[in-house]
Design an enzyme around this catalytic site. Structure first.
Site, PDB file in Angstrom:
ATOM      1  N   ASP A 157       0.545  -1.178   0.112  1.00  0.00           N
ATOM      2  CA  ASP A 157      -0.099  -0.097   0.179  1.00  0.00           C
ATOM      3  C   ASP A 157       0.809   1.208   0.005  1.00  0.00           C
ATOM      4  OD1 ASP A 157      -2.359   1.471   0.105  1.00  0.00           O
ATOM      5  OD2 ASP A 157      -2.225   1.698   2.398  1.00  0.00           O
ATOM      6  N   TYR A 158       1.766   1.337  -0.606  1.00  0.00           N
ATOM      7  CA  TYR A 158       2.985   2.563  -0.898  1.00  0.00           C
ATOM      8  C   TYR A 158       1.840   3.411  -1.693  1.00  0.00           C
ATOM      9  CZ  TYR A 158       6.966   0.727   1.110  1.00  0.00           C
ATOM     10  OH  TYR A 158       8.041   0.268   1.888  1.00  0.00           O
ATOM     11  N   GLU A 159       1.650   4.740  -1.303  1.00  0.00           N
ATOM     12  CA  GLU A 159       0.804   5.563  -1.889  1.00  0.00           C
ATOM     13  C   GLU A 159       1.527   6.840  -2.704  1.00  0.00           C
ATOM     14  OE1 GLU A 159      -2.471   6.570   0.216  1.00  0.00           O
ATOM     15  OE2 GLU A 159      -3.006   4.382   0.771  1.00  0.00           O
ATOM     16  N   GLN A 160       3.022   7.014  -2.157  1.00  0.00           N
ATOM     17  CA  GLN A 160       3.837   8.147  -2.711  1.00  0.00           C
ATOM     18  C   GLN A 160       5.246   7.902  -3.027  1.00  0.00           C
ATOM     19  OE1 GLN A 160       2.217  11.815   0.000  1.00  0.00           O
ATOM     20  NE2 GLN A 160       2.114   9.972   1.212  1.00  0.00           N
TER      21      GLN A 160
END
Length: 305
Positions: free
Chosen positions: A151-154
């Protein structure tokens, strides 16, 4: 004549088996837990025997623990950032022993750490993967876990580096027998999608579920809009092993809410043989409403056609 009749019968049977109306739906229910430190325990959440239940501990992060206002990245050395008081290794073991249909995973990344943006920024592919395999294997074994969610988002790395780091991590954890399943959690943002679709194209065969964040589309979308978004993302993440799950949040107004027709949309997908499962963000937020939607979602999944 007899052989022709037999062939026709076999073709009709094959068509019936492959038609959407007769396709078996998944009974997978997934819920993120532990990120917001609201004291929720696994045992608080209702678990229906007829569903396959995955808890996802949120989060393990390759940053220093937030003892200061500026936690720093650690290049694949993961630390635990979930509520370890209420979600301990012994409690993981206990809930799995009490409910044979429960598995527990951990999620990597998240949007922020210590209130600051959380970036994916490895020093190099090889060093990040080596560090991540070592640190995550230790946590997974300590907590009796079954899977991993991304769930990396940046990002402070391009899609090629993200693809190789995450893809090689999943391959080594699966080949080593450390995990039995893996999921990714993208949403409809141009940078996010470019990274996850690149990962999907090369390593989709290692990804079992796509926990697409449909609640990131914004507030008050309609059933027809949700179904259109679901079809679009199912097309994006087609092939391989991945199955796109329907999702909603109990912590805000984003996406299609249960009050506005989420379960109606799920019943439509179920009748079409397209409902691969449901996930909720998150158990922490659901505690205040008595987990009413967790019960409803599992009952929908566990029931017959």
């Amino acid at each position: 004549m007899a052989s022709s009749y037999l062939l026709s019968s076999l073709l009709l049977l094959l068509q019936a088996l492959l038609s959407p109306a007769s396709a078996a739906h998944s009974k997978l229910f997934t819920e993120y837990i532990g990120a917001e430190f609201k004291g929720v325990r696994f045992s608080d959440v209702p678990i229906i025997p007829g569903a396959d239940f995955h808890f996802i501990l949120s989060f393990a992060i390759d940053y220093t623990t937030p003892s200061s206002n500026s936690p720093t990245p650690t290049n694949g050395h993961f630390n635990i950032f979930w509520d370890t008081v209420n979600l301990s290794p012994s409690q993981v073991a206990a809930i799995k022993q009490r409910h044979g249909n429960v598995k527990v995973a951990l999620s990597l990344g998240g949007a922020t750490v210590g209130g600051n943006p959380k970036y994916f920024q490895p020093s190099s592919i090889d060093s990040w993967v080596d560090n991540a395999v070592d640190s995550l294997t230790r946590i997974i074994k300590q907590y009796h876990l079954d899977g991993i969610d991304i769930d990396y988002e940046q990002f402070h790395a391009d899609s090629d580096i993200f693809t190789e780091c995450i893809g090689q991590l999943l391959r080594r954890l699966k080949n080593n027998g450390v995990i039995s399943f893996a999921s990714i959690a993208p949403f409809a943002d141009a940078q996010v999608q470019s990274h996850y679709l690149a990962l999907w194209r090369k390593y989709g065969h290692l990804i079992d579920y796509v926990n697409f964040q449909f609640y990131a589309y914004g507030a008050n979308i309609t059933v027809s809009q949700f179904l259109r978004y679901f079809a679009e993302q199912s097309s994006n993440y087609n092939g391989g092993k991945g199955k796109v799950l329907a999702s909603f949040t109990t912590g805000g107004s984003g996406g299609l809410s249960p009050q506005n027709g989420f379960f109606r949309a799920c019943n439509i997908l179920k009748n079409q043989g397209k409902l691969n499962g449901i996930f909720i963000w998150s158990a922490d937020d659901s505690k205040s409403n008595g987990f009413r939607y967790e019960k409803q979602a599992q009952n929908l999944l566990a029931s017959g056609r």
